[in-house]
Write an enzyme that holds these catalytic residues in place. Sequence first.
Site, PDB file in Angstrom:
ATOM      1  N   ARG A  15       0.803  -1.335   0.125  1.00  0.00           N
ATOM      2  CA  ARG A  15       0.140  -0.003   0.135  1.00  0.00           C
ATOM      3  C   ARG A  15       0.637   1.339   0.140  1.00  0.00           C
ATOM      4  NH1 ARG A  15      -3.529   1.258   5.225  1.00  0.00           N
ATOM      5  NH2 ARG A  15      -1.935   2.601   5.679  1.00  0.00           N
ATOM      6  N   CYS A  71       0.107   5.618   0.653  1.00  0.00           N
ATOM      7  CA  CYS A  71      -1.036   6.617   0.991  1.00  0.00           C
ATOM      8  C   CYS A  71      -0.420   7.960   0.839  1.00  0.00           C
ATOM      9  CB  CYS A  71      -1.353   6.194   2.704  1.00  0.00           C
ATOM     10  SG  CYS A  71      -2.432   7.591   3.006  1.00  0.00           S
TER      11      CYS A  71
END
Length: 129
Positions: free
Chosen positions: A106, A108
């Site tokens: 991931r 962000c």
Amino acid sequence: MTDTDRIRTDDAPSTDNPYSQGVRAGDTLYVSGYGPVDPETGDAVEGDIEAQTDRVLDNIAAVVDEAGGDGLADVVKVTVYLTDLDDYERVNEAYGERFDEIPPARVCVEVSRLPEDVRVELDAVAYLG
């Protein structure tokens, strides 16, 4: 050249904009970015950032399912876009409740603005092998 298929489902939001909800290239599915939009109404969901994150993940799961996958279980990479990094921990909690013991990779990032002035958007890559 790998065969590609455009993925379309009524269970995720769609617009008149020139992009696909998802594109499958071989065993890889690229899911477009989604905000917390209800596919039935076309409106952003009300509620806190956790409820909005859940809606976004529902939208992504619907596209993966339509492509023949197993919802979020097949997601291997996610990008999270937030308009306020102060929401990071709360988004993390909602996000973490939706993934198994091996969450996807991931990224962000904080952005200045998202379509429809929503607070969170995610896109994803899924492996359907």
